[in-house]
Design an enzyme around this catalytic site. Structure first.
Site, PDB file in Angstrom:
ATOM      1  N   LYS A 146       0.836  -1.203   0.000  1.00  0.00           N
ATOM      2  CA  LYS A 146       0.000   0.000   0.000  1.00  0.00           C
ATOM      3  C   LYS A 146       0.874   1.257   0.000  1.00  0.00           C
ATOM      4  O   LYS A 146       0.579   2.234  -0.707  1.00  0.00           O
ATOM      5  CB  LYS A 146      -0.918   0.006   1.221  1.00  0.00           C
ATOM      6  CG  LYS A 146      -1.740   1.285   1.333  1.00  0.00           C
ATOM      7  CD  LYS A 146      -2.689   1.254   2.518  1.00  0.00           C
ATOM      8  CE  LYS A 146      -3.478   2.578   2.601  1.00  0.00           C
ATOM      9  NZ  LYS A 146      -4.502   2.564   3.665  1.00  0.00           N
ATOM     10  N   HIS A 285      -7.168 -32.277 -33.938  1.00  0.00           N
ATOM     11  CA  HIS A 285      -8.279 -31.354 -33.689  1.00  0.00           C
ATOM     12  C   HIS A 285      -9.204 -31.867 -32.587  1.00  0.00           C
ATOM     13  O   HIS A 285     -10.421 -31.884 -32.718  1.00  0.00           O
ATOM     14  CB  HIS A 285      -9.049 -31.082 -34.973  1.00  0.00           C
ATOM     15  CG  HIS A 285      -8.201 -30.505 -36.064  1.00  0.00           C
ATOM     16  ND1 HIS A 285      -7.481 -29.344 -35.902  1.00  0.00           N
ATOM     17  CD2 HIS A 285      -7.933 -30.945 -37.320  1.00  0.00           C
ATOM     18  CE1 HIS A 285      -6.817 -29.088 -37.034  1.00  0.00           C
ATOM     19  NE2 HIS A 285      -7.068 -30.044 -37.896  1.00  0.00           N
TER      20      HIS A 285
END
Length: 521
Positions: A146, A285
Protein backbone atom coordinates in the site's frame (compact mmCIF):
# COMPACT_ATOMS: atom_id res chain seq x y z
CA UNK A 1 13.27 15.59 1.15
CA UNK A 2 16.62 14.46 -0.26
CA UNK A 3 17.69 14.45 -3.93
CA UNK A 4 16.95 10.75 -4.41
CA UNK A 5 13.36 11.09 -3.13
CA UNK A 6 12.72 13.95 -5.55
CA UNK A 7 13.80 11.67 -8.40
CA UNK A 8 11.46 8.87 -7.27
CA UNK A 9 14.29 6.84 -5.77
CA UNK A 10 14.09 5.47 -2.24
CA UNK A 11 17.27 4.68 -0.38
CA UNK A 12 17.03 1.30 1.34
CA UNK A 13 18.34 1.71 4.89
CA UNK A 14 16.34 -0.88 6.88
CA UNK A 15 14.79 -4.13 5.71
CA UNK A 16 12.52 -6.56 7.53
CA UNK A 17 13.17 -10.12 6.34
CA UNK A 18 10.91 -13.06 7.30
CA UNK A 19 10.61 -15.93 4.81
CA UNK A 20 9.47 -19.55 4.72
CA UNK A 21 11.22 -20.19 1.38
CA UNK A 22 14.89 -19.62 2.13
CA UNK A 23 16.17 -20.18 -1.42
CA UNK A 24 18.80 -17.54 -2.16
CA UNK A 25 18.17 -15.86 1.19
CA UNK A 26 21.71 -15.79 2.58
CA UNK A 27 23.28 -14.38 -0.59
CA UNK A 28 20.55 -11.76 -0.89
CA UNK A 29 20.87 -10.54 2.68
CA UNK A 30 24.66 -10.59 2.46
CA UNK A 31 24.37 -8.27 -0.54
CA UNK A 32 21.94 -6.01 1.37
CA UNK A 33 24.41 -5.76 4.23
CA UNK A 34 27.02 -4.75 1.65
CA UNK A 35 24.86 -1.75 0.80
CA UNK A 36 24.77 -0.82 4.48
CA UNK A 37 21.21 -2.01 5.03
CA UNK A 38 20.20 -2.87 8.60
CA UNK A 39 18.33 -6.19 8.62
CA UNK A 40 15.51 -6.96 11.05
CA UNK A 41 14.34 -10.55 11.13
CA UNK A 42 12.22 -13.15 12.91
CA UNK A 43 12.47 -16.70 14.24
CA UNK A 44 13.85 -19.26 11.82
CA UNK A 45 14.89 -16.64 9.28
CA UNK A 46 17.03 -14.81 11.84
CA UNK A 47 18.62 -18.09 12.89
CA UNK A 48 19.46 -19.06 9.29
CA UNK A 49 21.10 -15.68 8.71
CA UNK A 50 23.10 -15.77 11.95
CA UNK A 51 24.22 -19.33 11.19
CA UNK A 52 25.62 -17.91 7.95
CA UNK A 53 27.56 -15.30 9.92
CA UNK A 54 25.30 -12.35 9.11
CA UNK A 55 24.36 -9.65 11.59
CA UNK A 56 20.61 -9.27 12.10
CA UNK A 57 18.37 -7.58 14.62
CA UNK A 58 15.47 -9.46 16.19
CA UNK A 59 12.03 -8.01 15.54
CA UNK A 60 11.38 -8.24 19.29
CA UNK A 61 14.12 -5.60 19.77
CA UNK A 62 12.14 -3.30 17.48
CA UNK A 63 8.71 -3.94 19.01
CA UNK A 64 9.88 -4.24 22.63
CA UNK A 65 7.63 -7.27 22.86
CA UNK A 66 8.66 -10.95 22.66
CA UNK A 67 7.40 -13.36 20.02
CA UNK A 68 4.53 -15.33 21.55
CA UNK A 69 1.91 -18.05 20.99
CA UNK A 70 4.38 -20.38 19.25
CA UNK A 71 5.37 -17.59 16.87
CA UNK A 72 1.81 -16.71 15.86
CA UNK A 73 2.36 -13.15 17.08
CA UNK A 74 5.64 -11.57 16.02
CA UNK A 75 5.18 -8.64 13.68
CA UNK A 76 1.59 -7.58 14.43
CA UNK A 77 2.70 -4.45 16.24
CA UNK A 78 2.47 -0.65 15.70
CA UNK A 79 6.26 -0.37 15.66
CA UNK A 80 6.28 -2.61 12.60
CA UNK A 81 3.21 -1.42 10.74
CA UNK A 82 3.76 2.21 11.69
CA UNK A 83 7.26 1.89 10.23
CA UNK A 84 5.76 0.54 7.01
CA UNK A 85 2.62 2.64 6.59
CA UNK A 86 3.94 6.10 7.47
CA UNK A 87 4.01 8.39 4.45
CA UNK A 88 7.51 9.75 4.00
CA UNK A 89 6.28 13.10 2.60
CA UNK A 90 3.75 13.80 5.39
CA UNK A 91 5.15 15.93 8.27
CA UNK A 92 2.41 14.71 10.63
CA UNK A 93 3.38 11.08 9.94
CA UNK A 94 7.03 11.91 10.49
CA UNK A 95 6.16 13.61 13.76
CA UNK A 96 4.15 10.58 14.92
CA UNK A 97 7.06 8.25 14.18
CA UNK A 98 9.42 10.55 16.08
CA UNK A 99 7.06 10.83 19.06
CA UNK A 100 6.84 7.07 19.45
CA UNK A 101 10.45 6.28 18.58
CA UNK A 102 9.57 4.35 15.42
CA UNK A 103 12.23 4.01 12.73
CA UNK A 104 10.94 3.65 9.13
CA UNK A 105 11.34 0.32 7.35
CA UNK A 106 12.19 0.76 3.66
CA UNK A 107 11.97 -2.84 2.47
CA UNK A 108 9.95 -5.92 3.40
CA UNK A 109 11.11 -9.34 2.23
CA UNK A 110 8.38 -11.84 3.06
CA UNK A 111 7.09 -15.05 1.56
CA UNK A 112 4.21 -16.83 3.16
CA UNK A 113 3.70 -20.07 5.04
CA UNK A 114 3.42 -22.89 2.47
CA UNK A 115 -0.36 -23.32 2.69
CA UNK A 116 -0.81 -24.42 -0.94
CA UNK A 117 1.94 -27.04 -0.72
CA UNK A 118 0.56 -28.34 2.58
CA UNK A 119 -2.99 -28.91 1.35
CA UNK A 120 -1.70 -30.44 -1.91
CA UNK A 121 -0.22 -33.33 0.08
CA UNK A 122 -2.45 -36.36 0.48
CA UNK A 123 -3.66 -36.93 4.01
CA UNK A 124 -3.32 -33.35 5.23
CA UNK A 125 -5.71 -32.75 8.13
CA UNK A 126 -7.73 -29.59 8.70
CA UNK A 127 -5.68 -28.58 11.79
CA UNK A 128 -2.45 -29.03 9.80
CA UNK A 129 -3.83 -26.86 7.00
CA UNK A 130 -5.08 -24.16 9.36
CA UNK A 131 -1.69 -23.96 11.06
CA UNK A 132 -0.19 -22.96 7.69
CA UNK A 133 -2.49 -19.93 7.31
CA UNK A 134 -0.11 -16.98 7.56
CA UNK A 135 -1.41 -13.85 9.33
CA UNK A 136 1.55 -11.57 9.98
CA UNK A 137 3.07 -12.15 6.56
CA UNK A 138 0.10 -10.95 4.47
CA UNK A 139 -0.38 -8.03 6.86
CA UNK A 140 3.20 -6.83 6.33
CA UNK A 141 3.00 -7.43 2.59
CA UNK A 142 -0.18 -5.40 2.28
CA UNK A 143 1.14 -2.57 4.45
CA UNK A 144 4.34 -2.31 2.44
CA UNK A 145 2.58 -2.65 -0.91
CA UNK A 146 0.00 0.00 0.00
CA UNK A 147 2.82 2.39 0.89
CA UNK A 148 4.99 1.52 -2.12
CA UNK A 149 5.60 5.25 -2.57
CA UNK A 150 8.17 4.82 0.17
CA UNK A 151 8.58 1.07 0.73
CA UNK A 152 9.73 -1.84 -1.43
CA UNK A 153 8.14 -5.27 -0.95
CA UNK A 154 9.58 -8.56 -2.19
CA UNK A 155 7.45 -11.70 -2.05
CA UNK A 156 9.48 -14.12 -4.18
CA UNK A 157 13.14 -15.14 -4.40
CA UNK A 158 12.76 -14.72 -8.17
CA UNK A 159 13.05 -10.96 -7.66
CA UNK A 160 16.26 -10.97 -5.64
CA UNK A 161 18.61 -10.70 -8.62
CA UNK A 162 16.80 -7.80 -10.29
CA UNK A 163 16.53 -5.85 -7.05
CA UNK A 164 20.22 -6.27 -6.27
CA UNK A 165 21.18 -5.17 -9.78
CA UNK A 166 19.16 -1.96 -9.38
CA UNK A 167 20.53 -1.31 -5.89
CA UNK A 168 24.01 -1.64 -7.31
CA UNK A 169 23.38 0.72 -10.21
CA UNK A 170 21.46 3.30 -8.12
CA UNK A 171 23.67 3.57 -5.07
CA UNK A 172 21.48 1.41 -2.82
CA UNK A 173 18.13 2.88 -3.94
CA UNK A 174 15.09 1.58 -5.81
CA UNK A 175 12.99 3.48 -8.34
CA UNK A 176 9.26 4.17 -8.08
CA UNK A 177 8.70 2.03 -11.17
CA UNK A 178 10.36 -0.95 -9.49
CA UNK A 179 8.46 -0.41 -6.25
CA UNK A 180 5.18 -0.24 -8.15
CA UNK A 181 5.99 -3.45 -10.03
CA UNK A 182 6.88 -5.22 -6.78
CA UNK A 183 3.66 -3.95 -5.17
CA UNK A 184 1.55 -5.39 -7.99
CA UNK A 185 3.22 -8.76 -7.52
CA UNK A 186 2.65 -8.51 -3.77
CA UNK A 187 -1.10 -7.90 -4.06
CA UNK A 188 -1.37 -10.72 -6.61
CA UNK A 189 0.36 -13.02 -4.14
CA UNK A 190 -1.89 -12.17 -1.19
CA UNK A 191 -4.97 -12.50 -3.41
CA UNK A 192 -3.86 -15.92 -4.62
CA UNK A 193 -3.03 -17.00 -1.08
CA UNK A 194 -6.41 -15.95 0.32
CA UNK A 195 -8.23 -17.68 -2.52
CA UNK A 196 -6.32 -20.91 -1.91
CA UNK A 197 -7.42 -20.83 1.72
CA UNK A 198 -11.01 -19.97 0.80
CA UNK A 199 -11.20 -22.76 -1.79
CA UNK A 200 -9.79 -25.33 0.63
CA UNK A 201 -12.22 -24.45 3.40
CA UNK A 202 -15.14 -24.14 0.96
CA UNK A 203 -14.44 -27.62 -0.42
CA UNK A 204 -14.80 -29.16 3.01
CA UNK A 205 -17.83 -27.15 4.04
CA UNK A 206 -20.48 -29.34 2.39
CA UNK A 207 -19.30 -32.67 1.08
CA UNK A 208 -22.74 -33.27 -0.48
CA UNK A 209 -22.33 -30.19 -2.70
CA UNK A 210 -19.34 -30.54 -5.03
CA UNK A 211 -19.83 -27.08 -6.55
CA UNK A 212 -18.85 -23.95 -4.57
CA UNK A 213 -21.42 -21.32 -3.64
CA UNK A 214 -19.19 -18.70 -5.23
CA UNK A 215 -16.26 -18.97 -7.58
CA UNK A 216 -13.06 -16.93 -7.67
CA UNK A 217 -10.12 -17.93 -9.83
CA UNK A 218 -6.57 -16.68 -10.03
CA UNK A 219 -4.16 -17.89 -12.65
CA UNK A 220 -0.50 -17.07 -13.18
CA UNK A 221 0.62 -16.26 -16.72
CA UNK A 222 3.48 -18.61 -17.51
CA UNK A 223 3.88 -18.18 -21.26
CA UNK A 224 2.94 -15.73 -23.99
CA UNK A 225 2.07 -17.75 -27.08
CA UNK A 226 2.74 -16.73 -30.66
CA UNK A 227 -0.99 -16.46 -31.31
CA UNK A 228 -4.30 -18.12 -30.46
CA UNK A 229 -6.42 -20.52 -32.48
CA UNK A 230 -5.77 -18.25 -35.47
CA UNK A 231 -2.88 -15.87 -36.23
CA UNK A 232 -4.99 -12.74 -35.68
CA UNK A 233 -5.76 -13.77 -32.06
CA UNK A 234 -3.45 -13.08 -29.11
CA UNK A 235 -2.97 -15.82 -26.52
CA UNK A 236 -1.11 -16.83 -23.37
CA UNK A 237 -0.91 -19.82 -21.06
CA UNK A 238 -2.10 -19.32 -17.49
CA UNK A 239 -1.64 -21.87 -14.70
CA UNK A 240 -4.40 -22.48 -12.21
CA UNK A 241 -3.56 -23.58 -8.69
CA UNK A 242 -4.01 -27.27 -9.50
CA UNK A 243 -1.55 -30.11 -9.33
CA UNK A 244 -0.30 -31.69 -12.54
CA UNK A 245 -1.89 -31.28 -15.94
CA UNK A 246 -0.71 -30.20 -19.36
CA UNK A 247 -0.33 -26.55 -18.30
CA UNK A 248 2.48 -27.64 -15.97
CA UNK A 249 4.11 -30.12 -18.35
CA UNK A 250 7.82 -29.58 -18.96
CA UNK A 251 8.90 -28.91 -22.55
CA UNK A 252 11.89 -31.24 -22.88
CA UNK A 253 12.68 -30.55 -26.52
CA UNK A 254 11.44 -28.86 -29.66
CA UNK A 255 9.84 -25.54 -30.54
CA UNK A 256 7.62 -23.54 -28.21
CA UNK A 257 4.07 -24.81 -27.81
CA UNK A 258 1.20 -23.12 -29.64
CA UNK A 259 -2.36 -22.52 -28.43
CA UNK A 260 -3.69 -25.39 -30.54
CA UNK A 261 -0.82 -27.64 -29.44
CA UNK A 262 -1.89 -27.22 -25.84
CA UNK A 263 -5.56 -27.84 -26.60
CA UNK A 264 -4.86 -31.04 -28.54
CA UNK A 265 -2.18 -32.24 -26.14
CA UNK A 266 -4.66 -31.93 -23.28
CA UNK A 267 -7.26 -33.99 -25.17
CA UNK A 268 -4.68 -36.68 -25.91
CA UNK A 269 -3.35 -36.71 -22.34
CA UNK A 270 -6.80 -37.03 -20.78
CA UNK A 271 -7.60 -39.96 -23.08
CA UNK A 272 -4.52 -42.06 -22.29
CA UNK A 273 -4.89 -41.31 -18.57
CA UNK A 274 -8.23 -43.15 -18.69
CA UNK A 275 -6.48 -46.44 -19.51
CA UNK A 276 -4.84 -48.74 -16.97
CA UNK A 277 -3.21 -50.68 -19.82
CA UNK A 278 -0.19 -49.41 -21.73
CA UNK A 279 -1.85 -47.02 -24.18
CA UNK A 280 -1.18 -44.59 -27.00
CA UNK A 281 -3.54 -42.03 -28.51
CA UNK A 282 -3.08 -39.95 -31.64
CA UNK A 283 -5.22 -36.80 -31.63
CA UNK A 284 -6.13 -34.41 -34.42
CA UNK A 285 -8.28 -31.35 -33.69
CA UNK A 286 -9.27 -32.75 -30.27
CA UNK A 287 -10.58 -36.03 -31.70
CA UNK A 288 -8.81 -39.40 -31.69
CA UNK A 289 -7.60 -40.46 -35.11
CA UNK A 290 -6.37 -43.69 -33.52
CA UNK A 291 -5.91 -45.36 -30.14
CA UNK A 292 -4.09 -48.56 -29.24
CA UNK A 293 -3.21 -50.60 -26.17
CA UNK A 294 -0.54 -53.29 -26.13
CA UNK A 295 2.26 -54.85 -24.11
CA UNK A 296 4.76 -52.23 -25.33
CA UNK A 297 4.50 -48.57 -26.20
CA UNK A 298 5.83 -49.14 -29.68
CA UNK A 299 3.13 -51.71 -30.41
CA UNK A 300 0.45 -49.48 -28.90
CA UNK A 301 1.60 -46.61 -31.12
CA UNK A 302 1.60 -48.73 -34.26
CA UNK A 303 -1.92 -49.96 -33.47
CA UNK A 304 -3.06 -46.37 -33.05
CA UNK A 305 -1.34 -45.31 -36.27
CA UNK A 306 -2.92 -48.11 -38.31
CA UNK A 307 -6.38 -46.71 -37.63
CA UNK A 308 -5.81 -43.60 -39.72
CA UNK A 309 -2.22 -42.96 -40.84
CA UNK A 310 -3.32 -40.06 -43.06
CA UNK A 311 -4.93 -38.05 -40.24
CA UNK A 312 -2.06 -38.93 -37.88
CA UNK A 313 0.25 -36.75 -39.99
CA UNK A 314 0.86 -33.57 -37.97
CA UNK A 315 -1.02 -34.97 -34.99
CA UNK A 316 -0.46 -35.15 -31.25
CA UNK A 317 0.79 -38.42 -29.74
CA UNK A 318 0.22 -39.29 -26.08
CA UNK A 319 1.51 -42.21 -24.03
CA UNK A 320 0.64 -43.19 -20.44
CA UNK A 321 4.03 -44.78 -19.70
CA UNK A 322 7.64 -43.57 -19.76
CA UNK A 323 8.67 -43.50 -23.42
CA UNK A 324 11.56 -45.71 -24.48
CA UNK A 325 13.80 -45.42 -27.53
CA UNK A 326 11.81 -47.95 -29.59
CA UNK A 327 8.57 -45.98 -29.20
CA UNK A 328 10.42 -42.72 -29.86
CA UNK A 329 11.86 -44.04 -33.12
CA UNK A 330 8.41 -45.16 -34.23
CA UNK A 331 6.95 -41.70 -33.55
CA UNK A 332 9.65 -40.01 -35.64
CA UNK A 333 8.76 -42.05 -38.74
CA UNK A 334 6.09 -39.49 -39.68
CA UNK A 335 5.68 -35.78 -38.97
CA UNK A 336 4.26 -35.26 -35.48
CA UNK A 337 3.61 -31.93 -33.76
CA UNK A 338 3.77 -33.01 -30.10
CA UNK A 339 4.49 -36.13 -28.10
CA UNK A 340 3.40 -36.10 -24.45
CA UNK A 341 4.04 -38.75 -21.80
CA UNK A 342 4.72 -39.03 -18.07
CA UNK A 343 8.45 -39.10 -18.80
CA UNK A 344 11.04 -40.14 -21.38
CA UNK A 345 14.19 -42.26 -21.22
CA UNK A 346 17.37 -40.32 -21.96
CA UNK A 347 17.83 -42.23 -25.23
CA UNK A 348 14.24 -41.52 -26.22
CA UNK A 349 14.76 -37.77 -25.72
CA UNK A 350 17.83 -37.86 -27.95
CA UNK A 351 15.89 -39.71 -30.65
CA UNK A 352 13.02 -37.20 -30.50
CA UNK A 353 15.41 -34.22 -30.51
CA UNK A 354 16.49 -35.27 -34.00
CA UNK A 355 13.18 -33.80 -35.17
CA UNK A 356 13.67 -30.11 -34.37
CA UNK A 357 10.00 -29.22 -34.92
CA UNK A 358 8.72 -31.97 -32.60
CA UNK A 359 7.69 -30.71 -29.18
CA UNK A 360 8.36 -33.17 -26.33
CA UNK A 361 6.32 -32.76 -23.14
CA UNK A 362 6.91 -34.52 -19.84
CA UNK A 363 3.63 -34.33 -17.91
CA UNK A 364 4.42 -36.33 -14.78
CA UNK A 365 2.22 -39.07 -13.34
CA UNK A 366 -0.53 -40.29 -15.69
CA UNK A 367 -3.75 -39.73 -13.78
CA UNK A 368 -7.19 -38.42 -14.68
CA UNK A 369 -7.55 -34.70 -13.89
CA UNK A 370 -9.29 -33.65 -10.71
CA UNK A 371 -11.17 -30.52 -9.77
CA UNK A 372 -13.84 -28.70 -11.74
CA UNK A 373 -14.38 -28.35 -15.47
CA UNK A 374 -15.14 -24.94 -16.98
CA UNK A 375 -16.75 -23.80 -20.20
CA UNK A 376 -16.90 -20.12 -21.08
CA UNK A 377 -20.13 -18.52 -22.29
CA UNK A 378 -20.72 -14.85 -23.00
CA UNK A 379 -21.43 -13.13 -19.73
CA UNK A 380 -20.54 -16.06 -17.51
CA UNK A 381 -18.98 -19.44 -17.04
CA UNK A 382 -20.47 -22.92 -16.82
CA UNK A 383 -18.97 -25.14 -14.14
CA UNK A 384 -19.32 -28.90 -13.78
CA UNK A 385 -17.58 -31.77 -12.07
CA UNK A 386 -15.25 -33.67 -14.37
CA UNK A 387 -16.43 -36.76 -16.22
CA UNK A 388 -14.36 -39.27 -14.28
CA UNK A 389 -16.70 -42.25 -14.68
CA UNK A 390 -14.99 -45.51 -15.59
CA UNK A 391 -17.11 -48.41 -16.74
CA UNK A 392 -16.56 -51.97 -15.50
CA UNK A 393 -17.74 -55.26 -16.94
CA UNK A 394 -20.14 -55.74 -14.03
CA UNK A 395 -22.01 -52.57 -15.01
CA UNK A 396 -22.87 -53.82 -18.50
CA UNK A 397 -26.52 -54.69 -18.99
CA UNK A 398 -27.13 -57.17 -21.81
CA UNK A 399 -30.39 -56.24 -23.59
CA UNK A 400 -30.29 -58.53 -26.65
CA UNK A 401 -30.89 -62.24 -27.05
CA UNK A 402 -27.18 -62.77 -27.63
CA UNK A 403 -24.71 -61.77 -24.95
CA UNK A 404 -21.27 -60.53 -26.04
CA UNK A 405 -18.36 -62.94 -26.00
CA UNK A 406 -15.39 -62.24 -23.72
CA UNK A 407 -13.47 -60.88 -26.70
CA UNK A 408 -16.38 -58.64 -27.62
CA UNK A 409 -16.69 -57.40 -24.04
CA UNK A 410 -13.02 -56.37 -24.05
CA UNK A 411 -13.50 -54.60 -27.36
CA UNK A 412 -16.67 -52.86 -26.14
CA UNK A 413 -15.01 -51.52 -22.99
CA UNK A 414 -12.04 -50.29 -25.03
CA UNK A 415 -14.33 -48.60 -27.57
CA UNK A 416 -16.37 -47.04 -24.77
CA UNK A 417 -13.30 -45.40 -23.22
CA UNK A 418 -12.24 -43.93 -26.55
CA UNK A 419 -15.79 -42.79 -27.29
CA UNK A 420 -15.83 -40.84 -24.01
CA UNK A 421 -13.04 -38.64 -25.40
CA UNK A 422 -14.56 -38.14 -28.86
CA UNK A 423 -16.67 -35.16 -29.87
CA UNK A 424 -20.42 -35.78 -29.96
CA UNK A 425 -22.19 -37.23 -31.77
CA UNK A 426 -19.51 -39.90 -31.37
CA UNK A 427 -19.24 -43.41 -32.82
CA UNK A 428 -16.13 -45.54 -32.39
CA UNK A 429 -15.46 -48.81 -34.26
CA UNK A 430 -12.91 -51.00 -32.48
CA UNK A 431 -11.46 -54.35 -31.69
CA UNK A 432 -9.88 -55.19 -28.36
CA UNK A 433 -6.93 -52.83 -27.98
CA UNK A 434 -7.32 -50.99 -31.29
CA UNK A 435 -9.62 -48.44 -32.88
CA UNK A 436 -10.87 -49.26 -36.37
CA UNK A 437 -12.76 -46.11 -37.33
CA UNK A 438 -14.00 -42.91 -35.68
CA UNK A 439 -17.07 -40.84 -36.53
CA UNK A 440 -17.05 -37.58 -34.56
CA UNK A 441 -18.84 -34.28 -34.18
CA UNK A 442 -21.78 -34.89 -36.52
CA UNK A 443 -25.23 -33.39 -36.19
CA UNK A 444 -26.78 -36.82 -36.85
CA UNK A 445 -25.76 -40.03 -35.09
CA UNK A 446 -26.37 -42.17 -38.17
CA UNK A 447 -23.97 -39.89 -40.09
CA UNK A 448 -21.30 -40.58 -37.46
CA UNK A 449 -21.93 -44.32 -38.00
CA UNK A 450 -21.47 -43.89 -41.77
CA UNK A 451 -18.38 -41.69 -41.47
CA UNK A 452 -16.66 -43.97 -38.96
CA UNK A 453 -17.02 -46.91 -41.34
CA UNK A 454 -16.21 -44.87 -44.44
CA UNK A 455 -12.95 -43.53 -43.00
CA UNK A 456 -11.79 -46.89 -41.61
CA UNK A 457 -8.45 -48.10 -43.00
CA UNK A 458 -8.67 -51.41 -41.14
CA UNK A 459 -11.33 -54.08 -41.85
CA UNK A 460 -14.59 -53.04 -40.20
CA UNK A 461 -16.19 -56.47 -40.40
CA UNK A 462 -15.98 -58.23 -37.06
CA UNK A 463 -15.47 -55.04 -35.04
CA UNK A 464 -17.76 -53.54 -32.38
CA UNK A 465 -19.11 -50.02 -32.02
CA UNK A 466 -19.55 -47.62 -29.12
CA UNK A 467 -21.98 -44.71 -29.09
CA UNK A 468 -21.57 -41.87 -26.57
CA UNK A 469 -25.36 -41.42 -26.28
CA UNK A 470 -28.42 -43.52 -27.10
CA UNK A 471 -29.52 -44.37 -30.63
CA UNK A 472 -32.71 -42.36 -31.24
CA UNK A 473 -33.74 -44.65 -34.14
CA UNK A 474 -32.84 -48.07 -35.44
CA UNK A 475 -31.18 -46.58 -38.55
CA UNK A 476 -27.81 -46.34 -36.79
CA UNK A 477 -27.92 -50.04 -35.88
CA UNK A 478 -28.98 -51.02 -39.41
CA UNK A 479 -26.14 -48.96 -40.89
CA UNK A 480 -23.53 -50.44 -38.54
CA UNK A 481 -24.75 -53.99 -39.19
CA UNK A 482 -24.38 -53.38 -42.91
CA UNK A 483 -20.64 -52.97 -42.31
CA UNK A 484 -20.36 -56.27 -40.41
CA UNK A 485 -20.09 -55.20 -36.78
CA UNK A 486 -20.89 -57.83 -34.14
CA UNK A 487 -21.67 -55.92 -30.93
CA UNK A 488 -22.82 -52.52 -29.67
CA UNK A 489 -22.30 -50.54 -26.46
CA UNK A 490 -24.49 -47.54 -25.75
CA UNK A 491 -26.14 -45.79 -22.78
CA UNK A 492 -29.73 -46.70 -23.61
CA UNK A 493 -32.60 -44.54 -22.41
CA UNK A 494 -34.32 -43.69 -25.70
CA UNK A 495 -38.11 -43.89 -26.02
CA UNK A 496 -37.34 -46.19 -28.96
CA UNK A 497 -35.00 -48.54 -27.07
CA UNK A 498 -37.30 -51.48 -27.85
CA UNK A 499 -37.11 -50.72 -31.57
CA UNK A 500 -33.31 -50.41 -31.43
CA UNK A 501 -32.96 -53.67 -29.46
CA UNK A 502 -35.20 -55.44 -31.97
CA UNK A 503 -32.96 -54.22 -34.80
CA UNK A 504 -29.90 -55.60 -33.02
CA UNK A 505 -31.64 -58.97 -32.53
CA UNK A 506 -32.59 -59.07 -36.23
CA UNK A 507 -28.90 -58.69 -37.14
CA UNK A 508 -27.80 -61.15 -34.41
CA UNK A 509 -25.81 -58.42 -32.67
CA UNK A 510 -24.96 -58.37 -29.00
CA UNK A 511 -25.92 -55.10 -27.35
CA UNK A 512 -25.17 -53.79 -23.87
CA UNK A 513 -26.46 -50.70 -22.11
CA UNK A 514 -24.26 -48.69 -19.75
CA UNK A 515 -26.81 -46.32 -18.24
CA UNK A 516 -24.15 -43.58 -18.54
CA UNK A 517 -23.81 -40.94 -21.25
CA UNK A 518 -20.54 -39.31 -22.31
CA UNK A 519 -21.40 -36.21 -24.33
CA UNK A 520 -18.30 -34.15 -25.19
CA UNK A 521 -19.17 -30.88 -26.87
Amino acid sequence: MDEQSREGLVKIRRALVSVSDKAGLVDFVRALRGFGVEVVSTGGTAKALRDAGLEVRDVSDVTGFPEMLDGRVKTLHPRVHGALLARRDDPAHAAALNEHGIEPIDMVVVNLYPFEQTVAREGTTLPEAVEQIDIGGPSMIRSAAKNHAGVAVIVSPDDYTGVLEELSSSGGALSLQTRQSLARKAFRRTATYDLAISHYLEAGADEADELPASLSLTARRTAVLRYGENPHQRAALFELNEAGGVARAEVLAGKEMSFNNYVDADAAWQLVCDFDETACAIIKHMNPSGVGTAATLEEAYRRALQTDPVSAFGGIVAFNRTVDAAAARAVTEIFTEVVIAPDFDAEAVEVLKSKKNLRVLGAGRAESPRGLDFKRVTGGVLVQTRDTHRLTTDELKVVTRRAPTEEERAALLFAWTVCKHTKSNAIVYARAGQTVGVGAGQMSRVDSVRIGAMRAQLPVEGSVIASDAFFPFRDGIDEAARHGITAVIQPGGSVRDAEVIAAADEHDLAMVFTGVRHFRH
